[in-house]
Write a protein that holds these residues in place. Structure first.
Motif, PDB file in Angstrom:
ATOM      1  N   UNK A 160       0.837  -1.196   0.000  1.00 37.37           N
ATOM      2  CA  UNK A 160       0.000   0.000   0.000  1.00 37.37           C
ATOM      3  C   UNK A 160       0.874   1.249   0.000  1.00 37.37           C
ATOM      4  N   UNK A 161       0.585   2.186  -0.895  1.00 36.37           N
ATOM      5  CA  UNK A 161       1.368   3.402  -0.999  1.00 36.37           C
ATOM      6  C   UNK A 161       1.166   4.285   0.230  1.00 36.37           C
ATOM      7  N   UNK A 162       2.271   4.740   0.800  1.00 38.73           N
ATOM      8  CA  UNK A 162       2.193   5.584   1.983  1.00 38.73           C
ATOM      9  C   UNK A 162       1.685   6.975   1.617  1.00 38.73           C
ATOM     10  N   UNK A 163       0.735   7.482   2.383  1.00 36.53           N
ATOM     11  CA  UNK A 163       0.272   8.851   2.248  1.00 36.53           C
ATOM     12  C   UNK A 163       1.094   9.731   3.175  1.00 36.53           C
ATOM     13  N   UNK A 164       1.624  10.800   2.655  1.00 34.72           N
ATOM     14  CA  UNK A 164       2.350  11.775   3.469  1.00 34.72           C
ATOM     15  C   UNK A 164       1.300  12.692   4.090  1.00 34.72           C
ATOM     16  N   UNK A 165       1.098  12.555   5.379  1.00 35.20           N
ATOM     17  CA  UNK A 165      -0.023  13.209   6.042  1.00 35.20           C
ATOM     18  C   UNK A 165       0.410  14.525   6.680  1.00 35.20           C
ATOM     19  N   UNK A 166       0.061  15.618   6.021  1.00 37.45           N
ATOM     20  CA  UNK A 166       0.378  16.959   6.490  1.00 37.45           C
ATOM     21  C   UNK A 166      -0.867  17.713   6.947  1.00 37.45           C
ATOM     22  N   UNK A 167      -1.936  16.978   7.248  1.00 39.25           N
ATOM     23  CA  UNK A 167      -3.174  17.644   7.658  1.00 39.25           C
ATOM     24  C   UNK A 167      -3.064  18.261   9.041  1.00 39.25           C
ATOM     25  N   UNK A 168      -2.408  17.562   9.958  1.00 38.28           N
ATOM     26  CA  UNK A 168      -2.343  18.017  11.339  1.00 38.28           C
ATOM     27  C   UNK A 168      -1.274  17.236  12.084  1.00 38.28           C
ATOM     28  N   UNK A 169      -0.834  17.762  13.228  1.00 36.30           N
ATOM     29  CA  UNK A 169       0.126  17.041  14.051  1.00 36.30           C
ATOM     30  C   UNK A 169      -0.547  16.118  15.057  1.00 36.30           C
ATOM     31  N   UNK A 170      -1.873  16.038  15.043  1.00 35.36           N
ATOM     32  CA  UNK A 170      -2.551  15.068  15.909  1.00 35.36           C
ATOM     33  C   UNK A 170      -2.460  13.646  15.359  1.00 35.36           C
ATOM     34  N   UNK A 171      -1.937  13.485  14.146  1.00 33.43           N
ATOM     35  CA  UNK A 171      -1.793  12.144  13.572  1.00 33.43           C
ATOM     36  C   UNK A 171      -0.535  11.452  14.083  1.00 33.43           C
ATOM     37  N   UNK A 172       0.259  12.130  14.892  1.00 36.86           N
ATOM     38  CA  UNK A 172       1.481  11.513  15.415  1.00 36.86           C
ATOM     39  C   UNK A 172       1.163  10.266  16.239  1.00 36.86           C
ATOM     40  N   UNK A 173       2.031   9.294  16.139  1.00 39.50           N
ATOM     41  CA  UNK A 173       1.879   8.025  16.853  1.00 39.50           C
ATOM     42  C   UNK A 173       2.743   8.034  18.119  1.00 39.50           C
ATOM     43  N   UNK A 174       2.295   7.364  19.179  1.00 41.67           N
ATOM     44  CA  UNK A 174       3.114   7.308  20.396  1.00 41.67           C
ATOM     45  C   UNK A 174       4.441   6.606  20.140  1.00 41.67           C
ATOM     46  N   UNK A 175       5.465   7.033  20.860  1.00 38.70           N
ATOM     47  CA  UNK A 175       6.789   6.421  20.722  1.00 38.70           C
ATOM     48  C   UNK A 175       6.827   5.078  21.451  1.00 38.70           C
ATOM     49  N   UNK A 176       7.875   4.331  21.174  1.00 37.14           N
ATOM     50  CA  UNK A 176       8.053   3.041  21.863  1.00 37.14           C
ATOM     51  C   UNK A 176       8.151   3.251  23.368  1.00 37.14           C
ATOM     52  N   UNK A 177       8.807   4.330  23.779  1.00 35.57           N
ATOM     53  CA  UNK A 177       8.934   4.615  25.214  1.00 35.57           C
ATOM     54  C   UNK A 177       7.572   4.919  25.830  1.00 35.57           C
ATOM     55  N   UNK A 178       6.714   5.573  25.088  1.00 39.79           N
ATOM     56  CA  UNK A 178       5.361   5.855  25.584  1.00 39.79           C
ATOM     57  C   UNK A 178       4.569   4.570  25.766  1.00 39.79           C
ATOM     58  N   UNK A 179       4.641   3.699  24.786  1.00 39.58           N
ATOM     59  CA  UNK A 179       3.898   2.438  24.867  1.00 39.58           C
ATOM     60  C   UNK A 179       4.404   1.596  26.045  1.00 39.58           C
ATOM     61  N   UNK A 180       5.712   1.585  26.239  1.00 39.05           N
ATOM     62  CA  UNK A 180       6.276   0.836  27.361  1.00 39.05           C
ATOM     63  C   UNK A 180       5.798   1.418  28.692  1.00 39.05           C
ATOM     64  N   UNK A 181       5.728   2.741  28.765  1.00 39.22           N
ATOM     65  CA  UNK A 181       5.280   3.369  30.010  1.00 39.22           C
ATOM     66  C   UNK A 181       3.806   3.090  30.273  1.00 39.22           C
ATOM     67  N   UNK A 182       3.020   3.007  29.225  1.00 42.33           N
ATOM     68  CA  UNK A 182       1.596   2.715  29.375  1.00 42.33           C
ATOM     69  C   UNK A 182       1.392   1.301  29.925  1.00 42.33           C
ATOM     70  N   UNK A 183       2.237   0.381  29.509  1.00 38.40           N
ATOM     71  CA  UNK A 183       2.113  -1.004  29.962  1.00 38.40           C
ATOM     72  C   UNK A 183       2.439  -1.157  31.448  1.00 38.40           C
ATOM     73  N   UNK A 184       3.193  -0.200  31.981  1.00 32.56           N
ATOM     74  CA  UNK A 184       3.602  -0.281  33.376  1.00 32.56           C
ATOM     75  C   UNK A 184       2.902   0.757  34.257  1.00 32.56           C
ATOM     76  N   UNK A 185       1.922   1.453  33.719  1.00 31.06           N
ATOM     77  CA  UNK A 185       1.290   2.561  34.436  1.00 31.06           C
ATOM     78  C   UNK A 185       0.404   2.080  35.582  1.00 31.06           C
TER      79      UNK A 185
END
Length: 348
Positions: free
Chosen positions: A1-26
């Motif tokens: 699938x062709x990647x869409x370069x999404x420049x609509x907004x910065x709310x499309x950002x994905x959590x970092x690996x460190x964020x996901x790890x912190x969520x698992x231990x919260x």
């Protein structure tokens, strides 16, 4: 699938690996009852960053603005804010429909209210009207293409408000973009306002949430209003954990987003100088005026989409591009090339 370069907004950002790890231990306390340790840590961190006494975590920036208005005004009076403000134009009438206040849009330049017009709009409570209950500012200013309010302007507004004993709230959804661009701590901006809110789910890349900060008394006053509008959350530590990581690790890198936005602005200006002035681009938002083409912004957005670039119409005659951590120099160059392709196909 062709990647869409999404420049609509910065709310499309994905959590970092460190964020996901912190969520698992919260922690998993009930924030709406006894409080959750991770949420309280995030609120304290937010207060420290903004130089305020306390913070309050909520699901969205729209909610933090609404709760701030409710807590400051107690559902009476008039709110003054720049006429292009996000609170006035994009938050679906919550000021009147939910907070029960009147509002007046003040003319401004790049998000900064005209001082004379603001002074003339301030009025006391009398037997015939409620008077000015709150003055609001916005930095960075979304509608003005990510413009930063000058600190001298914010100081003027705050001093005027204090003279009249009127509280000030600042919509700082992208507060840290302003701070990084100015080269000052966020608290240096927030000192010119009684309350301030910011999002952790935009350029800071956390998945959910915004913080409202102010005095302890103000935040305690805001808590029941958060509950009233449905903002109380249960095991919110799971998402607050990502916000802690965002504030600990993601602020300084916002400068990268500003650099890619400037690169985009310079490139688009080279395609068609009538579209924008690169000098107006201060942070991570680039507004492009396409009125000279005689084509609606929605058609331009569709043309970009067909070339693998997602952008948003800001209004009928302009587009909004927003850079973020998933946008690299190559993506910016692809957007510039797409714009050149569109321009080359326009009727002469």
């Amino acid at each position: 699938m062709t990647r869409i370069i999404d420049l609509r907004t910065d709310t499309v950002t994905q959590p970092t690996a460190a964020m996901i790890a912190s969520m698992q231990q919260a922690s998993q306390g009930d924030d709406s009852r006894d409080g959750d340790p991770t949420v309280m840590r995030l609120e304290a961190l937010a207060a420290t960053h903004t130089g305020k006494e306390a913070g309050l975590y909520m699901p969205s920036g729209t909610m933090t603005n609404l709760v701030a208005v409710l807590a400051h005004t107690q559902r009476a009076g008039e709110v003054l804010l720049e006429r292009g403000a996000h609170m006035l134009n994009t938050e679906l009438g919550g000021l009147a429909a939910v907070a029960g206040v009147f509002y007046k849009g003040i003319p401004g330049l790049r998000g900064a209210m005209d001082e004379t017009a603001l002074r003339e709009a301030v009025r006391p409570t009398t037997r015939n009207n409620f008077g000015t209950a709150l003055i609001c500012m916005e930095t960075t200013h979304n509608g003005a293409g990510g413009a930063i309010l000058p600190l001298a302007h914010m100081q003027m507004v705050y001093e005027l408000a204090r003279h009249h004993r009127i509280p000030v709230h600042t919509d700082g959804a992208r507060l840290f973009n302003a701070a990084v661009a100015l080269g000052v701590p966020a608290a240096e901006i927030a000192r010119h306002t009684d309350s301030v809110c910011f999002c952790v789910s935009k350029g800071l890349s956390a998945p959910i949430g915004s913080l409202l900060c102010g005095t302890r008394a103000f935040i305690e006053r805001a808590r029941p209003f958060r509950r009233m509008v449905g903002g109380n959350m249960r095991q919110a530590g799971l998402i607050a954990a990502a916000g802690v990581v965002a504030l600990d690790t993601m602020i300084d890198r916002l400068a990268d987003d500003h650099a890619t936005a400037k690169r985009l602005a310079i490139g688009l200006h080279a395609v068609d100088a009538s579209m924008l002035n690169p000098g107006d681009v201060e942070t991570n938002i680039v507004r492009v005026n396409v009125r000279a083409s005689g084509r609606a912004a929605a058609l331009w957005a569709a043309d970009f989409q067909a070339r693998g670039i997602a952008v948003s119409p800001a209004d009928s005659g302009s587009l909004r591009f927003v850079t973020h951590r998933h946008i690299a120099a190559d993506d910016v160059d692809a957007a510039i090339a797409a714009c050149r392709s569109i321009v080359n196909q326009l009727p002469a």
